[in-house]
Design an enzyme around this catalytic site. Structure first.
Site, short mmCIF file in Angstrom:
data_model
loop_
_atom_site.label_atom_id
_atom_site.label_comp_id
_atom_site.label_asym_id
_atom_site.label_seq_id
_atom_site.Cartn_x
_atom_site.Cartn_y
_atom_site.Cartn_z
N CYS A 172 -0.03 1.41 8.50
CA CYS A 172 -0.45 0.42 7.51
C CYS A 172 -1.90 0.04 7.75
O CYS A 172 -2.61 -0.35 6.84
CB CYS A 172 0.45 -0.80 7.59
SG CYS A 172 0.57 -1.45 9.24
N GLU B 258 6.02 -7.93 5.68
CA GLU B 258 4.74 -7.29 6.00
C GLU B 258 4.67 -5.98 5.23
O GLU B 258 5.56 -5.14 5.36
CB GLU B 258 4.63 -7.07 7.51
CG GLU B 258 4.51 -8.39 8.28
CD GLU B 258 3.46 -9.31 7.69
OE1 GLU B 258 2.32 -8.85 7.45
OE2 GLU B 258 3.76 -10.49 7.44
P1 NAD Z 1 9.57 1.47 2.32
O1 NAD Z 1 9.20 0.20 1.63
O2 NAD Z 1 9.85 2.66 1.51
O3 NAD Z 1 10.87 1.23 3.23
C1 NAD Z 1 10.90 0.20 4.21
C2 NAD Z 1 12.35 -0.14 4.51
O4 NAD Z 1 12.93 -0.73 3.34
C3 NAD Z 1 13.22 1.07 4.84
O5 NAD Z 1 14.11 0.72 5.88
C4 NAD Z 1 13.97 1.31 3.55
O6 NAD Z 1 15.21 1.96 3.75
C5 NAD Z 1 14.17 -0.10 3.08
N1 NAD Z 1 14.47 -0.26 1.64
C6 NAD Z 1 14.14 0.55 0.61
N2 NAD Z 1 14.58 0.00 -0.55
C7 NAD Z 1 15.19 -1.16 -0.25
C8 NAD Z 1 15.84 -2.19 -1.01
N3 NAD Z 1 15.96 -2.12 -2.33
N4 NAD Z 1 16.32 -3.25 -0.35
C9 NAD Z 1 16.20 -3.35 0.99
N5 NAD Z 1 15.61 -2.42 1.76
C10 NAD Z 1 15.11 -1.34 1.14
O7 NAD Z 1 8.41 1.75 3.39
P2 NAD Z 1 8.29 2.95 4.42
O8 NAD Z 1 7.94 4.18 3.68
O9 NAD Z 1 9.45 2.95 5.33
O10 NAD Z 1 7.04 2.48 5.30
C11 NAD Z 1 5.73 2.66 4.89
C12 NAD Z 1 5.18 1.37 4.31
O11 NAD Z 1 5.26 0.33 5.28
C13 NAD Z 1 3.70 1.47 3.97
O12 NAD Z 1 3.48 0.81 2.75
C14 NAD Z 1 3.03 0.73 5.12
O13 NAD Z 1 1.75 0.22 4.82
C15 NAD Z 1 4.02 -0.35 5.41
N6 NAD Z 1 3.87 -0.90 6.75
C16 NAD Z 1 3.35 -2.16 6.87
C17 NAD Z 1 3.16 -2.69 8.12
C18 NAD Z 1 2.58 -4.09 8.30
O14 NAD Z 1 2.67 -4.63 9.39
N7 NAD Z 1 2.01 -4.66 7.27
C19 NAD Z 1 3.52 -1.96 9.25
C20 NAD Z 1 4.07 -0.69 9.08
C21 NAD Z 1 4.24 -0.16 7.82
#
Ligand code: NAD
Length: 525
Positions: free
Chosen positions: A329, A295
């Site tokens: 999001c 997501e």
């Molecule tokens: P992010 O993508 O920076 O990080 C998300 C997670 O991924 C974190 O735990 C991070 O440590 C991990 N991560 C980073 N690099 C990685 C890799 N190479 N491999 C595996 N894991 C890795 O996102 P964020 O800043 O934590 O959250 C904000 C984002 O999340 C926004 O884009 C928002 O729209 C989205 N979001 C979506 C939903 C939905 O339901 N669609 C809900 C909440 C947030």
């Protein structure tokens, strides 16, 4: 196993957890007491949990209070690649045991987890206020949603264990059962540090999978407190690992491990796509195609029609754009307004935006708290500067006073649909407003995005409502209300296109992604 207030067999129909009213003096006092208690635990060091084994590493990760970054909330370990491999191996070894635990027992544990969080709700709220910068109302929404996920997925897991009967062929007994997948890597974002973390973890565990949880480095303390609650609820220590460390460094090890069976990810588009690509590779010894539930981001639009109740629309846009500083999001980052009401809408919106209070999120009077980090603040301010060139600044436009990562709620009007602030996810309190010639044009602009998560339409015209239902390409469409605040059970949540795999969290089909179906036909005559 700890006794439950209500055993699974006597469960009432699902109902959403009610929100606390913090305008009541007794509730506000309880909230303040919880803040004091949580603050007294600031600076504590937390261990890595590798299937029950506590580990420390030389390299540490500190999380801070974004309202007051000089305060260190928690100190966490940066797990090594070897720790990550050990966590997957341990989860794989315990899968054979956990997958055989009767469903009623797993359900009981999930319900108990919900009870524990409910009993200590203000304390969980306080951790979210102090580590994620949520205001009290936003924290309460997050924690309530976490409880909802326990209650809802517990009921859905029982249903999955008793599925619809299949067609019975003459001379056969035919059935279909659902089996857990194996080891899941759970990767949540920081913006719903409890609800999304719990939703993905709870769904995986209740269906019989073992998990390695890799929480966001912005909110590791909330995750550590959650892990404590998992153990308190009675989940076996070997059923999960809590693995803190750099997502970029350790994430790849967890995702690419040949014993990882699935990845449940919520976060940004770029990281989601990277995980999807990596998971598609098949390392030596891997027996399956990995499943990716991803997501991702949003660039959500609210359409304000000329036949809308304008006051209602202004309030809907205001809350959707600036609740939790626009860091949802589902947040509205594009308002698409019919030219007939455009100027009046902007005037009314500007007046309301200027009343919003920004400051430390632990002060109940503030409507907006800080953004999550210094890096996020810099990125948002950069977009605001770009936006000032791409449109006309109506409100806000920079940092707000204080030590925390505060940004004023910002509105930029007359933005072209090809502008960066109309197309790119900013993830902060920045709203782009664009003029539409008519409703057809508004629909066209709303769909002019690579994302497709949430959207809303304000209109009193039934035909236009029907048109939006047909044409507005989003996973969650709202009519005459804000586009944030999806409720478990009522608004299954997930988006289209670059917003992800449309998993519909909090919906009746969500658990199907954590299982595989086995069809069994037995010849009986
Ligand atoms: P992010 O993508 O920076 O990080 C998300 C997670 O991924 C974190 O735990 C991070 O440590 C991990 N991560 C980073 N690099 C990685 C890799 N190479 N491999 C595996 N894991 C890795 O996102 P964020 O800043 O934590 O959250 C904000 C984002 O999340 C926004 O884009 C928002 O729209 C989205 N979001 C979506 C939903 C939905 O339901 N669609 C809900 C909440 C947030």
């Amino acid at each position: 196993m700890p006794a439950l207030a209500t055993p699974p067999s006597q469960l009432a129909p699902f109902a959403n957890e009610p929100y606390t009213d913090f305008t009541r003096p007794d509730k506000a006092a309880a909230a303040r007491a919880a803040l004091t208690k949580v603050r007294s635990q600031f600076g504590k060091e937390y261990d890595l949990l590798v299937a029950g084994q506590r580990r420390r590493s030389a390299s540490k990760l500190e999380s801070v209070n974004p309202s007051k970054p000089s305060e260190i909330v928690g100190i966490h370990q940066k797990g090594s690649e070897q720790d990550a491999r050990d966590a997957v191996e341990a989860a794989y070894a315990y899968f054979a045991t956990w997958s055989q635990v009767p469903i009623a027992e797993r359900v009981q544990l999930l319900l108990r987890l919900g009870e524990i969080i409910r009993e200590r709700k203000y304390e969980f709220d306080a951790w979210l206020v102090l580590e994620a910068g949520k205001t009290w109302a936003e924290a309460e929404g997050d924690v309530s949603e976490a409880i909802d996920f326990c209650e809802y997925y517990a009921r859905r897991a029982l249903k999955l264990a008793n599925p619809e009967p299949t067609v019975q062929l003459s001379g056969e007994r035919d059935e279909m059962v659902y089996l857990p997948l194996g080891v899941g890597v759970i990767i949540p974002p920081w913006n719903f540090p409890l609800a999304i973390l719990l939703g993905m973890t709870g769904a995986a565990l209740v269906t019989g999978n073992t998990v390695v949880i890799k929480p966001s480095s912005e909110t590791p303390t909330v995750a550590a407190i959650f892990a404590g609650a998992l153990l308190e609820a009675g989940f076996p220590a070997q059923s999960f690992s809590l693995f803190t460390g750099s997502g970029a460094a350790i994430g790849d090890v967890l995702v690419s491990h040949p014993k990882t069976r699935f990845i449940s990810f919520t976060g940004s588009r770029d990281v989601g796509l990277h995980i999807n690509e990596l998971a598609a590779k098949t390392p030596k010894g891997q027996l399956w195609i990995k499943r990716v539930i991803a997501e991702m981001g949003g660039k959500d639009a609210i359409v304000v029609d000329r036949e809308a109740d304008l006051d209602q629309a202004v309030v809907g846009v205001l809350y959707s754009a600036f609740g939790y500083q626009g860091q949802k999001c589902s947040a509205c980052s594009r308002a698409i307004v019919d030219e007939a009401v455009y100027d009046e809408f902007l005037e009314k919106l500007k007046a309301k935006v200027e009343t919003l209070t920004v400051g430390p999120s632990d002060e109940l009077s503030n409507y907006m708290g800080p953004v999550i980090s210094s890096r996020a603040k810099q990125s948002i301010l950069h977009y605001i500067e770009a936006g000032k060139k791409e449109g006309r600044l109506i409100a806000g436009g920079g940092s707000a006073e204080g030590e925390g990562y505060f940004i004023k709620p910002t509105v930029i009007a007359d933005v072209d649909s090809k502008a960066r602030i109309f197309q790119e996810e900013i993830f902060g309190p920045v709203l782009a407003v664009t003029k539409a010639r008519d409703f057809d044009h508004a629909m066209e602009l709303a769909n002019d995005s690579e994302y497709g998560l949430t959207g809303a339409v304000f209109t009193s015209n039934r035909a236009k409502v029907d048109q939006a239902k047909r044409q507005f390409f989003v996973g969650n469409l709202y009519i005459n209300r804000k586009c944030t605040g999806a409720m478990v059970g009522a608004h299954p949540f997930g988006g289209f296109n670059m917003s992800g795999t449309d998993s519909k969290a909090g919906g009746p089909d969500y658990l199907l992604q954590f299982v595989q179906g086995k069809s069994i036909a037995e010849k009986v005559s």
